[in-house]
Design a protein around this motif. Structure first.
Motif, PDB file in Angstrom:
ATOM      1  N   GLY A   1      -8.403   7.553  -3.908  1.00  0.00           N
ATOM      2  CA  GLY A   1      -8.235   6.968  -2.583  1.00  0.00           C
ATOM      3  C   GLY A   1      -7.773   7.941  -1.507  1.00  0.00           C
ATOM      4  N   CYS A   2      -7.022   8.963  -1.911  1.00  0.00           N
ATOM      5  CA  CYS A   2      -6.457   9.901  -0.936  1.00  0.00           C
ATOM      6  C   CYS A   2      -7.080  11.290  -1.014  1.00  0.00           C
ATOM      7  N   GLY A   3      -7.752  11.560  -2.116  1.00  0.00           N
ATOM      8  CA  GLY A   3      -8.332  12.885  -2.282  1.00  0.00           C
ATOM      9  C   GLY A   3      -7.304  13.949  -2.610  1.00  0.00           C
ATOM     10  N   THR A   4      -6.131  13.539  -3.045  1.00  0.00           N
ATOM     11  CA  THR A   4      -5.079  14.472  -3.438  1.00  0.00           C
ATOM     12  C   THR A   4      -4.305  13.864  -4.596  1.00  0.00           C
ATOM     13  N   HIS A   5      -3.569  14.699  -5.314  1.00  0.00           N
ATOM     14  CA  HIS A   5      -2.818  14.158  -6.448  1.00  0.00           C
ATOM     15  C   HIS A   5      -1.473  13.600  -5.993  1.00  0.00           C
TER      16      HIS A   5
ATOM     17  N   HIS B   1       4.511   2.451 -23.553  1.00  0.00           N
ATOM     18  CA  HIS B   1       3.097   2.843 -23.422  1.00  0.00           C
ATOM     19  C   HIS B   1       2.468   2.169 -22.202  1.00  0.00           C
ATOM     20  N   ARG B   2       2.937   0.982 -21.891  1.00  0.00           N
ATOM     21  CA  ARG B   2       2.445   0.284 -20.701  1.00  0.00           C
ATOM     22  C   ARG B   2       2.822   1.044 -19.434  1.00  0.00           C
ATOM     23  N   LEU B   3       4.030   1.584 -19.392  1.00  0.00           N
ATOM     24  CA  LEU B   3       4.460   2.386 -18.249  1.00  0.00           C
ATOM     25  C   LEU B   3       3.585   3.636 -18.127  1.00  0.00           C
ATOM     26  N   ASP B   4       3.333   4.299 -19.250  1.00  0.00           N
ATOM     27  CA  ASP B   4       2.478   5.490 -19.225  1.00  0.00           C
ATOM     28  C   ASP B   4       1.082   5.151 -18.714  1.00  0.00           C
ATOM     29  N   SER B   5       0.542   4.029 -19.141  1.00  0.00           N
ATOM     30  CA  SER B   5      -0.790   3.599 -18.680  1.00  0.00           C
ATOM     31  C   SER B   5      -0.776   3.273 -17.193  1.00  0.00           C
ATOM     32  N   LEU B   6       0.276   2.612 -16.733  1.00  0.00           N
ATOM     33  CA  LEU B   6       0.393   2.284 -15.323  1.00  0.00           C
ATOM     34  C   LEU B   6       0.435   3.564 -14.481  1.00  0.00           C
ATOM     35  N   VAL B   7       1.213   4.545 -14.910  1.00  0.00           N
ATOM     36  CA  VAL B   7       1.310   5.816 -14.179  1.00  0.00           C
ATOM     37  C   VAL B   7      -0.037   6.537 -14.182  1.00  0.00           C
ATOM     38  N   TYR B   8      -0.715   6.529 -15.309  1.00  0.00           N
ATOM     39  CA  TYR B   8      -2.032   7.163 -15.398  1.00  0.00           C
ATOM     40  C   TYR B   8      -3.008   6.523 -14.403  1.00  0.00           C
ATOM     41  N   ARG B   9      -3.059   5.186 -14.388  1.00  0.00           N
ATOM     42  CA  ARG B   9      -3.959   4.484 -13.465  1.00  0.00           C
ATOM     43  C   ARG B   9      -3.575   4.727 -12.008  1.00  0.00           C
ATOM     44  N   LEU B  10      -2.282   4.747 -11.730  1.00  0.00           N
ATOM     45  CA  LEU B  10      -1.807   4.989 -10.371  1.00  0.00           C
ATOM     46  C   LEU B  10      -2.195   6.390  -9.896  1.00  0.00           C
ATOM     47  N   ARG B  11      -2.037   7.370 -10.746  1.00  0.00           N
ATOM     48  CA  ARG B  11      -2.436   8.740 -10.381  1.00  0.00           C
ATOM     49  C   ARG B  11      -3.927   8.808 -10.074  1.00  0.00           C
ATOM     50  N   ARG B  12      -4.737   8.184 -10.898  1.00  0.00           N
ATOM     51  CA  ARG B  12      -6.192   8.184 -10.671  1.00  0.00           C
ATOM     52  C   ARG B  12      -6.541   7.454  -9.387  1.00  0.00           C
ATOM     53  N   LYS B  13      -5.907   6.315  -9.155  1.00  0.00           N
ATOM     54  CA  LYS B  13      -6.166   5.530  -7.955  1.00  0.00           C
ATOM     55  C   LYS B  13      -5.835   6.345  -6.703  1.00  0.00           C
ATOM     56  N   VAL B  14      -4.709   7.035  -6.712  1.00  0.00           N
ATOM     57  CA  VAL B  14      -4.302   7.854  -5.563  1.00  0.00           C
ATOM     58  C   VAL B  14      -5.260   9.026  -5.384  1.00  0.00           C
ATOM     59  N   ALA B  15      -5.640   9.683  -6.460  1.00  0.00           N
ATOM     60  CA  ALA B  15      -6.577  10.804  -6.355  1.00  0.00           C
ATOM     61  C   ALA B  15      -7.910  10.340  -5.772  1.00  0.00           C
TER      62      ALA B  15
ATOM     63  N   SER C   1       0.847  -1.193   0.000  1.00  0.00           N
ATOM     64  CA  SER C   1       0.000   0.000   0.000  1.00  0.00           C
ATOM     65  C   SER C   1       0.877   1.235   0.000  1.00  0.00           C
ATOM     66  N   LEU C   2       0.411   2.258  -0.673  1.00  0.00           N
ATOM     67  CA  LEU C   2       1.068   3.555  -0.646  1.00  0.00           C
ATOM     68  C   LEU C   2       0.366   4.389   0.407  1.00  0.00           C
ATOM     69  N   ARG C   3       1.129   4.874   1.380  1.00  0.00           N
ATOM     70  CA  ARG C   3       0.562   5.710   2.433  1.00  0.00           C
ATOM     71  C   ARG C   3       0.655   7.163   1.997  1.00  0.00           C
ATOM     72  N   CYS C   4      -0.488   7.837   1.997  1.00  0.00           N
ATOM     73  CA  CYS C   4      -0.590   9.238   1.607  1.00  0.00           C
ATOM     74  C   CYS C   4      -0.232  10.124   2.799  1.00  0.00           C
ATOM     75  N   PRO C   5       0.084  11.394   2.549  1.00  0.00           N
ATOM     76  CA  PRO C   5       0.458  12.285   3.650  1.00  0.00           C
ATOM     77  C   PRO C   5      -0.585  12.377   4.765  1.00  0.00           C
ATOM     78  N   ASP C   6      -1.866  12.191   4.440  1.00  0.00           N
ATOM     79  CA  ASP C   6      -2.908  12.284   5.470  1.00  0.00           C
ATOM     80  C   ASP C   6      -3.077  10.976   6.247  1.00  0.00           C
ATOM     81  N   GLY C   7      -2.289   9.956   5.905  1.00  0.00           N
ATOM     82  CA  GLY C   7      -2.353   8.677   6.602  1.00  0.00           C
ATOM     83  C   GLY C   7      -3.214   7.631   5.917  1.00  0.00           C
ATOM     84  N   SER C   8      -4.007   8.033   4.928  1.00  0.00           N
ATOM     85  CA  SER C   8      -4.806   7.045   4.208  1.00  0.00           C
ATOM     86  C   SER C   8      -3.881   6.195   3.332  1.00  0.00           C
ATOM     87  N   GLU C   9      -4.374   5.031   2.943  1.00  0.00           N
ATOM     88  CA  GLU C   9      -3.565   4.108   2.153  1.00  0.00           C
ATOM     89  C   GLU C   9      -4.292   3.702   0.886  1.00  0.00           C
TER      90      GLU C   9
END
Length: 107
Positions: A86-90, A70-84, A23-31
């Protein structure tokens, strides 16, 4: 301020992997839960926070012979969306055109 208070304050402001790394822990403590590929990319970016990690280095971290940029770009895109979502921040992950990515763990 004693050392433990200082550490606790710092730990609340940083992006990091949780204890088992799944899990990636966000600055607010959410994961946010991570897939294997997301974990490998985030792990590599966290080794050099605030510094460029080349696309080749990220491909090496994925250890996939069928790597496609292109797979890396897609992975980063999905990760950014998932974090936004799940954490409410970019996620402070900056793309450096034609070079790679940089993660600023202090933002």
């Amino acid at each position: 301020m004693d050392r433990s208070t200082s550490y606790d304050a710092e730990s609340q402001t940083r992006w990091r992997l949780d204890g088992d790394g799944w899990s990636l822990r966000c600055p607010d403590g959410s994961e946010v839960p991570l897939t294997r590929a997301e974990r490998l990319v985030i792990e590599r970016l966290l080794l050099t926070p605030g510094r460029l990690v080349t696309r080749d280095a990220l491909a090496d971290a994925l250890a996939d012979p069928s790597f496609d940029s292109h797979r890396l770009d897609s992975l980063v895109y999905r990760l950014r969306r998932k974090v936004a979502d799940g954490c409410g921040t970019h996620l402070p992950l900056e793309a450096i055109h034609g070079e790679g990515y940089m993660l600023d763990t202090m933002r």
